[in-house]
Scaffold this active site. Structure first.
Site, PDB file in Angstrom:
ATOM      1  N   GLU A  63     126.810  22.351  28.993  1.00 10.34           N
ATOM      2  CA  GLU A  63     126.771  21.438  30.136  1.00 10.34           C
ATOM      3  C   GLU A  63     127.901  20.420  30.095  1.00 10.34           C
ATOM      4  OE1 GLU A  63     123.728  18.171  32.245  1.00 10.34           O
ATOM      5  OE2 GLU A  63     123.098  19.288  30.467  1.00 10.34           O
ATOM      6  N   GLN A  97     114.496  19.271  26.219  1.00  9.46           N
ATOM      7  CA  GLN A  97     115.710  19.914  25.738  1.00  9.46           C
ATOM      8  C   GLN A  97     116.225  19.249  24.464  1.00  9.46           C
ATOM      9  OE1 GLN A  97     117.544  17.597  29.500  1.00  9.46           O
ATOM     10  NE2 GLN A  97     118.679  19.387  28.924  1.00  9.46           N
TER      11      GLN A  97
END
Length: 299
Positions: free
Chosen positions: A232, A124
């Site tokens: 997130e 990521q």
């Protein structure tokens, strides 16, 4: 005499190998500036259920929405190895502290492979954003360390920052040092798995033309089951979830997932994720054929 000389040489060699490289020292300095904790983007952490009334208020169609304590966004998931590259473009938001809250608050937006159903590894890359209305530096004495990638975004009464990072979970986040952002800059984030144990993470500030990239090799094996566009609440290792910022809205435009057969797929039909903490839904995610939008709806 010979034994003593040999022992001395061994000790010297050990000392040399123990000296951290400049890159390792920089990473250690970042960790110290972060208050002694490392940041980590972690796999999706589920919750048992969301309050029914909040589910209905948050979405017109809740059947395709799941809830998590740390992830909001959209996920395409298969039960076999499928995804090899994910990209998305978003604008750096201006984060705020939630109502009736003070002190540092954080959020991060990223694209990635795995972490939803396959939780043993994640490839990521993305951008952290931080706000502190008390005017306390995110890295402490930040003005003494101009190389630290967090930069002021705007405002004299609040410190607002953003920084690009890459990660191959279960390792921690590492910050790119040669790129910077301000609120309103356009970010393009891409991860590509060249194999299940190697790949690249690339971030471009399309507003300034800066581009950085990191190449991975010999990493824990991906499953390549999951393709994600996520906002997130990241983890401070040893502490838990960071205080979550009111990030306003993050819209991933041009979200594209590439399969191992070379075809490109958009986000329509993706599973939607929203963050629920302490019985309250904090985000509202929606998708169409050309975007994934995550809206902060918390206090």
């Amino acid at each position: 005499m010979f034994a003593a000389m040999l022992l001395c040489q061994v000790l010297l060699a050990t000392a040399v190998f123990a000296i951290p490289t400049s890159k390792e020292r920089f990473a250690q300095r970042l960790a110290r500036r972060a208050g002694g904790f490392n940041h980590q983007s972690t796999p999706r952490q589920g919750v048992e259920s969301a309050p029914v009334d909040l589910e209905v208020n948050a979405h017109d169609n809740v059947s395709n929405t799941l809830y998590s304590t740390n992830w909001a966004g959209a996920v395409l998931s298969n039960s076999t190895a499928t995804w090899t590259s994910i990209t998305g473009t978003f604008v750096v938001p201006t984060p705020k502290e939630p109502d009736s809250a003070s002190g540092p608050h954080y959020a991060t937006a990223w694209v990635g492979i795995d972490g939803y159903t396959c939780q043993t590894a994640i490839l990521q890359t993305g951008v952290d954003f931080a706000v502190d209305g008390d005017n306390v530096g995110y890295y402490g004495e930040h003005h003494d360390y101009p190389a630290i990638p967090f930069v002021h975004l705007q405002g004299a009464d609040r410190i607002l920052r953003a920084a690009a990072w890459y990660e191959w979970f279960p390792a921690y986040q590492y910050y790119f040092s040669d790129i910077s952002f301000k609120a309103g800059d356009t970010v393009e984030a891409t991860v590509t798995a060249t194999s299940k144990t190697g790949g690249t993470a690339t971030i471009t500030n399309k507003s300034t033309g800066q581009t950085v990239s990191h190449t991975f090799s010999n990493q824990p094996s991906l499953c390549e089951y999951d393709a994600e566009w996520i906002v997130e609440d990241f983890t401070e290792v040893g502490v838990g979830l960071a205080p979550f910022a009111n990030f306003g809205k993050v819209t991933f435009t041009g979200p594209t997932a590439t399969t191992n057969s070379g075809s490109s797929v958009g986000p329509l039909g993706a599973t939607l994720l929203d963050i629920e903490q302490n019985g309250q839904v904090l985000t509202n995610t929606s998708v169409d054929s050309s975007s994934v939008t995550v809206q902060y709806i918390g206090p």
